[in-house]
Motif scaffolding. Structure first.
Motif: not given
Length: 465
Positions: A91-92, A179-180, A210-211, A222-225
């Motif tokens: 993913g991204a 990943g997302g 993923t954001v 993970i990554g959204a924060d």
């Protein structure tokens, strides 16, 4: 937490003990004040008497688990090769992916496995970009942003035969996919391909990173924060208007069709409105928001903030909203727009994402180790049950392993979002704080709990955080 404290006050009676509002996992909880004081004193007493193991237990499960994970990752273990486990990003890119990979590699080696890293997701997998990673290869990865392994959105179904060939070549016994939404789709595709390729009959697990925070089966990714930290740079954008006349900023956030970043970012930055796909809006809503903001501008505030999720509406674009506010605000305020773009994916991971990635991957690797032992028969690993292909998600206060098949019914595959999202109940709170007249749902407000509680039994299905 502030809302929970107000609700606790409103619901109090003459018999209600004084309480402390605290966070447990992803939920606010109320704990009796005297029990908290007593527990603090007991911890100090145990420390003074050098009963350190007891002090750790008294500090709670979260502290105990963090310490255990730290010990696992801090000291190098003698390497052996029970099973071969492959780690890849799909993913991204999301901040915290590298911390998750580091944790997976080191916990895997501690568990006695040989760890393999796959570059560029499933695209690199079918091309054979696979190499063994040792303990020292992942040193210093925790603070690195993006994905050092490389990550692509490529799904495995088209290249299933070549991926199966590579798994056979390297004798891969388990897969950890970080990943997302694509990672979730990938495991569904690999699960479906098990009937044709025996190589995919191995334990597999997804760790959401993923954001967008749009992976079904998990409250947080993970990554959204880190992405939210980037969005709250709105404060700096707003500051650019200090000393000028009244101004409104229209800011576009990422997230695909998922409005998590716009909503929670709006809550953190004190936005006056946040437009998202999950809560349809029309011209009447836009008009009401403009009028509300105009009234506020006339009386008190100097700066306004409006967030819009990138795919919230095909026609009410960021440009359209900017032009509407500019026209309607003439004589009262002027407008500026900003598209934050890929800065939300970049940068060093926040402490929360580093810890979250580390803990999630460690938990996933321990689950894989357990599954590998359970499914090892007659000299080979063979896992074809649905519960051997899972997603590790945070639900409320627990980290839960859920078979990806069971999550299909909870997913909107067209818009790549879960059908139900916990953060939607935060939206009325944003409106209340922006001075709108609305009601807040108190149906799931917390109850007073006890500090001293029995430990839940650890099982495959659910493990306390």
């Amino acid at each position: 937490m502030g809302v929970e404290a107000v609700l606790a006050l409103l619901e109090t009676t003459a018999d209600t003990p004084a309480c402390v509002v605290s966070l447990c996992g992803n939920q606010s909880v109320r704990l009796p004040l005297m029990e908290c004081v007593q527990m603090t004193q007991e911890v100090q007493k145990a420390m003074d008497q050098k009963r350190f193991e007891e002090a750790v237990k008294l500090r709670g499960r979260s502290f105990e688990n963090n310490l255990r994970t730290y010990k696992l990752l801090a000291h190098r273990k003698p390497e052996s090769d029970n099973f071969n486990v492959a780690v890849l990003n799909v993913g991204a890119p999301a901040a915290g992916m590298n911390a998750a990979v580091r944790s997976a590699v080191r916990v895997g080696i501690s568990e006695g496995h040989k760890m393999f890293a796959v570059n560029d997701g499933f695209e690199g997998f079918y091309k054979g970009q696979i190499k063994e990673v040792k303990w020292s290869d992942v040193g210093g990865w925790t603070g690195q942003g993006g994905s050092l392994l490389g990550t692509k959105r490529t799904l495995p179904a088209k290249h299933a035969d070549k991926i199966a060939e590579q798994m056979r070549k390297y004798n891969i016994n388990a897969l950890l996919v970080i990943g997302g939404f694509e990672a979730f789709l990938s495991l569904l595709e690999l699960l479906a391909a098990r009937g044709k390729y025996d190589e995919f009959c191995v334990p597999m697990v997804v760790v959401p990173a993923t954001v967008s925070n749009n992976v079904p089966g998990s409250d947080l990714s993970i990554g959204a924060d880190t992405a939210l930290n980037a969005i709250t740079t709105c404060d700096r954008i707003k500051q650019s208007a200090s000393g000028t006349k009244r101004r409104v900023f229209i800011i576009e956030t990422m997230g695909g069709y998922c409005g998590y970043l716009a909503t929670v970012g709006g809550l953190a930055a004190g936005a006056d409105a946040a437009y998202i796909y999950e809560e349809p809006f029309d011209i009447r809503d836009l008009q009401a928001n403009v009028e509300h903001l105009t009234e506020k501008m006339k009386t008190s505030i100097q700066r306004g903030l409006v967030l819009r999720n990138e795919n919230s509406n095909d026609n009410y674009t960021t440009d359209f909203i900017y032009q509407l506010y500019s026209e309607e605000g003439k004589g009262v305020f002027d407008c500026r727009k900003n598209v934050l773009g890929h800065m939300q994916q970049g940068g060093a991971p926040s402490p929360f994402d580093r810890n979250f990635g580390t803990k999630m991957s460690a938990k996933a690797m321990q689950w894989l180790s357990k599954k590998l032992l359970e499914t090892y028969r007659r000299g080979r690993v063979f896992a074809n049950s649905e519960d051997s292909c899972c997603l590790l998600g945070m639900l409320g206060r627990t980290l839960v392993f859920q078979p990806v098949v069971t999550l299909k019914d909870h997913t909107d595959f067209v818009h790549r979002i879960p059908k139900e999202q916990w953060w939607l109940k935060l939206r009325p709170l944003m409106k209340i704080l922006a001075k709108y007249k609305t009601s807040y749902d108190v149906s799931d407000s917390g109850q007073i709990e006890h500090v001293i509680h029995t430990r839940p039994k650890e099982s495959d299905a659910s493990v306390a955080m």
